[in-house]
Motif scaffolding. Sequence first.
Motif, PDB file in Angstrom:
ATOM      1  N   SER A  50       0.831  -1.206   0.000  1.00  0.00           N
ATOM      2  CA  SER A  50       0.000   0.000   0.000  1.00  0.00           C
ATOM      3  C   SER A  50       0.866   1.257   0.000  1.00  0.00           C
ATOM      4  CB  SER A  50      -0.920   0.018   1.224  1.00  0.00           C
ATOM      5  OG  SER A  50      -1.874  -1.010   1.154  1.00  0.00           O
ATOM      6  N   ALA A  51       1.954   1.214   0.783  1.00  0.00           N
ATOM      7  CA  ALA A  51       2.851   2.373   0.836  1.00  0.00           C
ATOM      8  C   ALA A  51       3.519   2.611  -0.511  1.00  0.00           C
ATOM      9  CB  ALA A  51       3.911   2.155   1.914  1.00  0.00           C
ATOM     10  N   VAL A  52       3.940   1.530  -1.171  1.00  0.00           N
ATOM     11  CA  VAL A  52       4.599   1.647  -2.481  1.00  0.00           C
ATOM     12  C   VAL A  52       3.622   2.153  -3.532  1.00  0.00           C
ATOM     13  CG1 VAL A  52       5.661   0.353  -4.356  1.00  0.00           C
ATOM     14  CG2 VAL A  52       6.339  -0.118  -1.998  1.00  0.00           C
ATOM     15  N   LYS A  53       2.397   1.628  -3.521  1.00  0.00           N
ATOM     16  CA  LYS A  53       1.388   2.068  -4.488  1.00  0.00           C
ATOM     17  C   LYS A  53       1.073   3.549  -4.312  1.00  0.00           C
ATOM     18  CE  LYS A  53      -1.028  -2.272  -5.437  1.00  0.00           C
ATOM     19  NZ  LYS A  53      -2.307  -3.019  -5.298  1.00  0.00           N
ATOM     20  N   ASP A  54       0.981   3.958  -3.032  1.00  0.00           N
ATOM     21  CA  ASP A  54       0.675   5.363  -2.763  1.00  0.00           C
ATOM     22  C   ASP A  54       1.799   6.259  -3.246  1.00  0.00           C
ATOM     23  OD1 ASP A  54      -0.899   7.497  -1.545  1.00  0.00           O
ATOM     24  OD2 ASP A  54       0.766   7.643  -0.151  1.00  0.00           O
ATOM     25  N   ASN A  55       3.041   5.803  -3.083  1.00  0.00           N
ATOM     26  CA  ASN A  55       4.190   6.566  -3.533  1.00  0.00           C
ATOM     27  C   ASN A  55       4.172   6.702  -5.047  1.00  0.00           C
ATOM     28  OD1 ASN A  55       6.754   7.894  -2.967  1.00  0.00           O
ATOM     29  ND2 ASN A  55       7.708   6.145  -3.975  1.00  0.00           N
ATOM     30  N   SER A  56       3.795   5.625  -5.736  1.00  0.00           N
ATOM     31  CA  SER A  56       3.715   5.651  -7.196  1.00  0.00           C
ATOM     32  C   SER A  56       2.646   6.626  -7.657  1.00  0.00           C
ATOM     33  CB  SER A  56       3.405   4.246  -7.736  1.00  0.00           C
ATOM     34  OG  SER A  56       4.423   3.336  -7.377  1.00  0.00           O
ATOM     35  N   SER A  57       1.515   6.661  -6.951  1.00  0.00           N
ATOM     36  CA  SER A  57       0.425   7.571  -7.302  1.00  0.00           C
ATOM     37  C   SER A  57       0.863   9.017  -7.145  1.00  0.00           C
ATOM     38  CB  SER A  57      -0.795   7.311  -6.409  1.00  0.00           C
ATOM     39  OG  SER A  57      -1.305   6.016  -6.629  1.00  0.00           O
ATOM     40  N   ASN A  58       1.638   9.289  -6.083  1.00  0.00           N
ATOM     41  CA  ASN A  58       2.112  10.648  -5.860  1.00  0.00           C
ATOM     42  C   ASN A  58       3.074  11.079  -6.960  1.00  0.00           C
ATOM     43  OD1 ASN A  58       0.642  10.960  -3.523  1.00  0.00           O
ATOM     44  ND2 ASN A  58       2.301  10.303  -2.168  1.00  0.00           N
ATOM     45  N   GLN A  59       3.925  10.140  -7.397  1.00  0.00           N
ATOM     46  CA  GLN A  59       4.890  10.447  -8.438  1.00  0.00           C
ATOM     47  C   GLN A  59       4.200  10.725  -9.766  1.00  0.00           C
ATOM     48  OE1 GLN A  59       7.666   7.190  -8.482  1.00  0.00           O
ATOM     49  NE2 GLN A  59       8.747   7.911  -6.662  1.00  0.00           N
ATOM     50  N   LEU A  60       3.054  10.118  -9.980  1.00  0.00           N
ATOM     51  CA  LEU A  60       2.290  10.324 -11.206  1.00  0.00           C
ATOM     52  C   LEU A  60       1.353  11.526 -11.091  1.00  0.00           C
ATOM     53  CD1 LEU A  60       1.373   6.626 -12.030  1.00  0.00           C
ATOM     54  CD2 LEU A  60       3.006   8.068 -13.254  1.00  0.00           C
ATOM     55  N   ASN A  61       1.444  12.247  -9.932  1.00  0.00           N
ATOM     56  CA  ASN A  61       0.580  13.398  -9.662  1.00  0.00           C
ATOM     57  C   ASN A  61      -0.897  13.057  -9.788  1.00  0.00           C
ATOM     58  OD1 ASN A  61       2.774  15.223  -9.318  1.00  0.00           O
ATOM     59  ND2 ASN A  61       3.027  15.305 -11.536  1.00  0.00           N
ATOM     60  N   SER A  62      -1.236  11.871  -9.319  1.00  0.00           N
ATOM     61  CA  SER A  62      -2.631  11.438  -9.373  1.00  0.00           C
ATOM     62  C   SER A  62      -3.454  12.249  -8.387  1.00  0.00           C
ATOM     63  CB  SER A  62      -2.728   9.947  -9.023  1.00  0.00           C
ATOM     64  OG  SER A  62      -4.064   9.533  -8.993  1.00  0.00           O
ATOM     65  N   PRO A  63      -4.601  12.817  -8.817  1.00  0.00           N
ATOM     66  CA  PRO A  63      -5.377  13.684  -7.940  1.00  0.00           C
ATOM     67  C   PRO A  63      -6.318  12.950  -6.995  1.00  0.00           C
ATOM     68  CG  PRO A  63      -6.395  13.592 -10.092  1.00  0.00           C
ATOM     69  CD  PRO A  63      -5.144  12.772 -10.174  1.00  0.00           C
ATOM     70  N   GLN A  64      -6.443  11.614  -7.162  1.00  0.00           N
ATOM     71  CA  GLN A  64      -7.440  10.926  -6.353  1.00  0.00           C
ATOM     72  C   GLN A  64      -7.122  10.950  -4.870  1.00  0.00           C
ATOM     73  OE1 GLN A  64      -5.299   9.248  -8.300  1.00  0.00           O
ATOM     74  NE2 GLN A  64      -4.643   7.372  -7.359  1.00  0.00           N
ATOM     75  N   LYS A  65      -8.163  10.892  -4.057  1.00  0.00           N
ATOM     76  CA  LYS A  65      -8.012  10.907  -2.597  1.00  0.00           C
ATOM     77  C   LYS A  65      -7.443   9.586  -2.128  1.00  0.00           C
ATOM     78  CE  LYS A  65     -11.559  10.426   0.141  1.00  0.00           C
ATOM     79  NZ  LYS A  65     -12.812  10.665   0.887  1.00  0.00           N
ATOM     80  N   TYR A  66      -6.555   9.684  -1.150  1.00  0.00           N
ATOM     81  CA  TYR A  66      -5.977   8.462  -0.574  1.00  0.00           C
ATOM     82  C   TYR A  66      -7.065   7.744   0.210  1.00  0.00           C
ATOM     83  CZ  TYR A  66      -2.644   5.498   1.884  1.00  0.00           C
ATOM     84  OH  TYR A  66      -1.955   4.415   2.379  1.00  0.00           O
ATOM     85  N   ASP A  67      -7.429   6.556  -0.223  1.00  0.00           N
ATOM     86  CA  ASP A  67      -8.506   5.838   0.466  1.00  0.00           C
ATOM     87  C   ASP A  67      -8.270   4.346   0.383  1.00  0.00           C
ATOM     88  OD1 ASP A  67     -10.750   5.035   1.731  1.00  0.00           O
ATOM     89  OD2 ASP A  67     -12.159   5.695   0.184  1.00  0.00           O
TER      90      ASP A  67
END
Length: 212
Positions: free
Chosen positions: A93-110
């Motif tokens: 989950s931590a790695v996926k969240d980091n990847s989302s941040n790097q892609l500037n994904s706007p979705q809410k962390y949930d």
Amino acid sequence: MDINNILTFIAVATLLVISPGPNGFLIAKTVPISGQKAGFANIWGFVAAFYVHGTLSIFGISMLLVQSAQAFFIFKMLGAAYLIWIGIKALISAVKDNSSNQLNSPQKYDKSVSIRVAFSEGFLTNILNPKVSMFYLAAFPQFISVSDNAINAYALVTAHSLVNFVWFSVMILMLSRVKNATNNAMFKKWLNSITGVVFIGFGSKLALMENG
């Protein structure tokens, strides 16, 4: 049952509950991500597991774990595998969240879990923990006399459950008070990373624990 006996048991149970372990880390992971209700579901899972362990101890079924090294080994490895699995899930989950941040994904962390899943996590974390089982095999019987009936024995399980409920309820309320800070995506990524490492550590330590 002697009141001094009950107070001594509560003191021992309190030390067991407040000592650092998988329960506290599970609550610390659940509440910031899934909220108070999921945290309390974790607690009810803990309590349900206590009554299972208590029942097995009261009726002597758990003695199989003491008398059979193979049974204890299987039970221990199941518990270790489950704790390591929770740790791996948290790290993913931590790695996926980091990847989302790097892609500037706007979705809410949930990554919240349902009440049912939270209850199951709390229950399995305790039911597969040989250390909890050993508490009910080694310490629990010392506070029960031959003349005591099952009701008195379950009263001790209830006392243990109440101590557990109060301690972790306070923890949940404290975490909820800083919810704005804990809702931060960076904090949740950090929390998942720490939780993952800690649970893998607990699982590995459990797997290497001697049967004696």
